[in-house]
Motif scaffolding. Structure first.
Motif, mmCIF file in Angstrom:
data_model
loop_
_atom_site.group_PDB
_atom_site.id
_atom_site.type_symbol
_atom_site.label_atom_id
_atom_site.label_comp_id
_atom_site.label_asym_id
_atom_site.label_seq_id
_atom_site.Cartn_x
_atom_site.Cartn_y
_atom_site.Cartn_z
ATOM 1 N N TYR A 109 45.993 50.280 31.908
ATOM 2 C CA TYR A 109 44.594 49.321 32.811
ATOM 3 C C TYR A 109 44.358 48.303 31.467
ATOM 4 O O TYR A 109 44.219 47.625 31.484
ATOM 5 C CB TYR A 109 43.558 50.474 32.345
ATOM 6 C CG TYR A 109 43.597 51.236 33.716
ATOM 7 C CD1 TYR A 109 43.336 50.995 34.542
ATOM 8 C CD2 TYR A 109 43.812 52.834 33.935
ATOM 9 C CE1 TYR A 109 43.131 51.830 35.549
ATOM 10 C CE2 TYR A 109 43.628 54.000 34.233
ATOM 11 C CZ TYR A 109 43.204 52.973 36.165
ATOM 12 O OH TYR A 109 42.754 53.780 36.552
ATOM 13 N N PHE A 110 45.380 47.821 29.990
ATOM 14 C CA PHE A 110 44.431 47.645 29.266
ATOM 15 C C PHE A 110 45.401 47.664 28.174
ATOM 16 O O PHE A 110 46.444 48.549 27.891
ATOM 17 C CB PHE A 110 43.322 47.427 28.630
ATOM 18 C CG PHE A 110 43.213 48.534 28.414
ATOM 19 C CD1 PHE A 110 43.432 48.287 26.933
ATOM 20 C CD2 PHE A 110 42.545 49.450 29.054
ATOM 21 C CE1 PHE A 110 42.680 49.262 26.391
ATOM 22 C CE2 PHE A 110 41.882 50.652 27.850
ATOM 23 C CZ PHE A 110 41.631 50.446 26.372
ATOM 24 N N LEU A 111 45.979 46.486 27.689
ATOM 25 C CA LEU A 111 46.940 46.555 25.827
ATOM 26 C C LEU A 111 46.126 46.411 25.101
ATOM 27 O O LEU A 111 45.034 45.181 24.946
ATOM 28 C CB LEU A 111 47.737 45.908 25.983
ATOM 29 C CG LEU A 111 48.729 46.000 25.073
ATOM 30 C CD1 LEU A 111 50.083 46.916 25.440
ATOM 31 C CD2 LEU A 111 49.561 44.747 25.634
ATOM 32 N N PRO A 112 45.607 46.777 23.692
ATOM 33 C CA PRO A 112 44.804 46.821 22.831
ATOM 34 C C PRO A 112 45.015 45.135 21.672
ATOM 35 O O PRO A 112 47.037 45.160 22.184
ATOM 36 C CB PRO A 112 44.744 48.097 21.604
ATOM 37 C CG PRO A 112 45.767 48.701 22.678
ATOM 38 C CD PRO A 112 46.430 48.278 23.996
ATOM 39 N N GLU A 113 44.784 44.923 21.438
ATOM 40 C CA GLU A 113 45.289 43.285 21.000
ATOM 41 C C GLU A 113 45.637 43.699 19.959
ATOM 42 O O GLU A 113 45.837 45.008 19.048
ATOM 43 C CB GLU A 113 44.154 42.591 20.376
ATOM 44 C CG GLU A 113 43.346 42.027 21.626
ATOM 45 C CD GLU A 113 44.115 40.634 21.786
ATOM 46 O OE1 GLU A 113 44.371 39.620 21.057
ATOM 47 O OE2 GLU A 113 44.055 40.791 23.730
ATOM 48 N N ALA B 88 32.825 47.378 28.214
ATOM 49 C CA ALA B 88 31.960 47.396 29.316
ATOM 50 C C ALA B 88 32.844 47.493 30.712
ATOM 51 O O ALA B 88 33.088 47.963 31.452
ATOM 52 C CB ALA B 88 30.597 46.170 29.774
ATOM 53 N N LEU B 89 33.603 46.193 30.545
ATOM 54 C CA LEU B 89 34.956 45.949 31.556
ATOM 55 C C LEU B 89 36.303 46.737 31.586
ATOM 56 O O LEU B 89 35.986 47.542 33.217
ATOM 57 C CB LEU B 89 36.016 45.025 31.138
ATOM 58 C CG LEU B 89 36.555 44.151 32.182
ATOM 59 C CD1 LEU B 89 35.710 43.354 33.637
ATOM 60 C CD2 LEU B 89 37.804 42.889 32.225
ATOM 61 N N GLN B 90 36.651 47.461 30.347
ATOM 62 C CA GLN B 90 37.174 48.480 30.290
ATOM 63 C C GLN B 90 36.821 49.486 31.269
ATOM 64 O O GLN B 90 37.499 50.520 32.056
ATOM 65 C CB GLN B 90 37.998 48.929 29.198
ATOM 66 C CG GLN B 90 38.841 47.620 28.960
ATOM 67 C CD GLN B 90 39.294 47.797 26.954
ATOM 68 O OE1 GLN B 90 38.444 48.022 26.267
ATOM 69 N NE2 GLN B 90 39.992 46.820 26.889
#
Lengths: 497, 188
Positions: free
Chosen positions: A236-240, A281-283
């Motif tokens: 879903y996402f990758l942390p910076e 909020a997006l995540q």
């Protein structure tokens, strides 16, 4: 031989002679490109014996293919092989020191292929040996399409390098137009430049990686680029990640000299995965519970925990391959039989806590679905919330002793029904990859694995069996295994809760 | 520390034989099936000596262990390798090997239009069995090979046997036709 000439002997152990000779031929290519030369002969009619000459060095490498056919083997090699057999292991003959372990695969990197070998990547790291994994970036799927490699070996490698300070490099070959072609992409040549460099350095009697910092830096950069490009295909996402970490990482690896860190006290993570309460909020918008495929009380609670904001899913989607009826009947009968024997002989208080029934598995035209939860990983902010899920799912069991543990947690689910399968491919590789990638080495998260269709008896009966590779990995990387019926095994003590 | 060979596996006997083949002017290896690596393709040279791909095996497709080609005698050998002769005698193995030989022969015979295979589609195709010598008798070998022939409908009269053996610390192999007993000048 002139007085100034240095000669050193090495042994290249290999899963097969083909791979060993292939590696030496590619090292020879690199040696020749640097103005050197080589000859090869076959000792006893079949053992490849390479002699590389470059500058004032003579580097001799014997290839020993098929590990099981040889004795004695160096102790360090025996230890490494107990975690799974890497395709290549380069050893200095003078002191039996492992210089490099290499896994390479021509297998199309689709499905679980890439993760199947992650247990070797982990085994090499935990034994303290540098590891390179050469894999095709682009593979042909049986449907005719082109697939890209999984992000997990690379993520796992960066976590290992950060926390254990040992090289765990993933290199890619092939390109989009030429999938599965070893000659395309940067990976293969880069691997053999490293192997040549390590052989030259070891012959000169200096640290194996001296002067190879630039090559290593470039390999790490390729890994991070690959992760940046591909992670959100499956996550879903990758942390910076902090940009300075890459440079720090190479410095750390290269200043350790013999490639092994002596300072493992301060284990860090390469990526810091956020808590559910820290998601943007997006995540958060992408996180909501989904329907179960097969009904299961704990899987239901795990899904609900997402809606409650206690956890989040990180991997997108999970497939379901129906299993044939005849196989399912056999496996279910075996699981129930193993469980009943255990209840009678060992622990009758769990009587009938776990029984499988074919009718509970959703039927499809080609077989039965075994998938319970719609995802295989949950990241929890708080371990006690996992325990609450367990308590609600299995109210007759008592999990109170675990409620005082305070730690973020990871729950991994394997729905396999076949007895023993959870200790082999692809599950042990998956556990190694996921647990490592989410901070198990730095003890940043508790790791709980749920096997809804497996009897606890298999783990109890094998707990002290050193040859059970799967359980060895689970002992290293997991904290609790939850089996069918919610029966939970403490992996540090071997006790049932 | 140099190790010693303690058991001759299928991998070792096949590898040793392949080294002999690679030294031969007449034979070439079109396919070999080690555990991994960039070798899962059947390849052959065209009339200009340029090597190309004939067929790429799927990940779960049944594969032979070796395919050898001799352009002079116009012979293609499809070889099944096992550590022991006993492994080759098992009924399930026999059925699997014969089925693979037939399907692969059919596939290769139908590739007359392939630039890299072409005329080789008209060659004679034979099944070869390769193993490490043990205590199997000549009559056992002959009987088993007759069983293999009974399970093959394609026109082939004999089975080619390749036995690996250790002599004075050297790994060698001998090749002969199982039924006729004719010794073959295969690479050695």
């Amino acid at each position: 031989m002139s007085k100034s000439q240095k000669v050193a002997e090495f042994n290249l152990w290999a899963d097969s002679f083909h791979e060993g000779e292939w590696a030496c031929t590619n090292i020879a290519r690199e040696i020749e490109s640097q103005g050197g030369s080589f000859v090869v002969q076959y000792d006893q009619g079949f053992i490849p014996a390479f002699r590389f000459k470059i500058n004032n060095l003579e580097i001799r490498v014997h290839v020993y293919g098929n590990y099981g056919s040889w004795s004695p083997k160096p102790k360090s090699l025996e230890n490494l092989l107990s975690w799974g057999k890497p395709d290549l292991v380069l050893i200095n003959d003078s002191n039996d020191e492992i210089l490099i372990a290499v896994e390479e695969t021509a297998a199309t990197p689709t499905g679980n292929q890439a993760l199947q070998r992650c247990e070797r990547q982990f085994g090499s790291a935990i034994e303290g040996f540098p590891f390179w994994y050469l894999i095709s970036e682009f593979g042909l799927h049986s449907d005719g399409g082109v697939r890209r490699d999984s992000v997990w070996p690379s993520l796992m490698g960066l976590e290992i390098m950060t926390s254990l300070e040992i090289p765990s490099i993933v290199l890619h070959y092939s390109d989009l137009e030429n999938p599965e072609d070893y000659e395309r992409g940067k990976g293969m040549k880069s691997l053999f430049r490293i192997m040549m460099g390590v052989l030259i350095n070891s012959t000169n009697g200096v640290e194996p990686m001296r002067g190879l910092e630039e090559e290593l830096q470039s390999q790490i950069e390729e890994m991070t680029k690959f992760i940046d490009f591909t992670a959100t295909n499956s996550l879903y996402f990758l942390p910076e990640s902090e940009s300075t970490k890459k440079e720090d990482l190479t410095k750390k690896l290269c200043t350790t000299g013999d490639l092994r860190s002596l300072h493992r006290k301060d284990r860090e993570n390469y990526l810091n995965w956020p808590l559910a309460c820290e998601l943007t909020a997006l995540q958060q918008g992408e996180q909501r519970s989904r329907d179960l495929k097969k009904q299961d009380p704990f899987a239901r609670e795990l899904e609900k925990s997402i809606d409650k904001g206690q956890s989040y899913g990180i991997i997108r989607g999970s497939g379901s391959k129906p299993q044939k009826e005849a196989q399912m009947k056999t496996w279910i009968s075996q699981q129930n039989s193993i469980q009943m024997t255990w209840e009678k002989e060992v622990d009758s208080k769990y009587e009938e806590a776990f029984r499988l029934h074919l009718k509970d598995f959703p039927k499809s035209p080609t077989g039965y679905h075994v998938i319970t939860a719609p995802r295989i990983l949950y990241l929890f902010d708080d371990f006690s919330k996992v325990i609450n899920c367990l308590s609600r799912s299995f109210p007759v069991l008592n999990y109170k002793s675990l409620l005082n543990i305070d730690s973020p947690s990871l729950v991994y689910i394997s729905n396999s029904v076949k007895p023993g399968r959870i200790f082999g491919d692809p599950y042990t590789g998956q556990i190694a990859a996921y647990a490592t990638s989410f901070g198990a080495l730095s003890k940043g998260r508790k790791v709980i694995v749920y096997f809804p269709h497996q009897s606890v008896a298999q783990a109890v009966n094998n707990f002290d069996n050193a040859s059970n590779k799967g359980l060895r990995i689970m002992k290293e990387l997991t904290d609790y295994l939850v089996f069918g019926g919610g029966i939970t095994l403490d992996m540090k003590t071997g006790e049932i809760l | 520390m140099k190790p010693k060979l303690v058991s001759i596996s299928e991998e070792i006997v096949r590898w040793s034989f392949e080294i002999s083949v690679n030294r031969s002017d007449d034979w070439f290896i079109a396919f070999t099936n080690p555990t991994a690596g960039p070798w899962k393709r059947i390849t052959a040279p065209d009339s200009n000596g340029k090597k190309g791909e004939i067929h790429r095996f799927e990940i779960d497709e049944t594969r032979p262990d070796l395919i050898l080609v001799n352009d002079k005698t116009q012979l293609v050998l499809i070889i099944e390798a096992k550590t022991t002769f006993n492994d080759l005698q098992k009924p399930a193995q026999l059925a699997k090997t014969c089925q693979l030989f037939e399907s692969l022969t059919l596939r290769l015979r139908n590739m007359s239009n392939n630039n890299f295979w072409g005329l080789r589609s008209k060659y004679e195709y034979s099944l070869g069995l390769l193993w490490s010598s043990g205590d199997e008798s000549k009559s056992q070998i002959s009987k088993t090979c007759q069983d293999y022939l009974k399970n093959i409908t394609a026109p082939t009269k004999d089975i080619i046997c390749i036995q690996g053996y250790l002599e004075n610390d050297l790994l060698k192999s001998k090749a002969y036709k199982a039924i006729s007993g004719e010794i073959l000048k295969l690479p050695n």
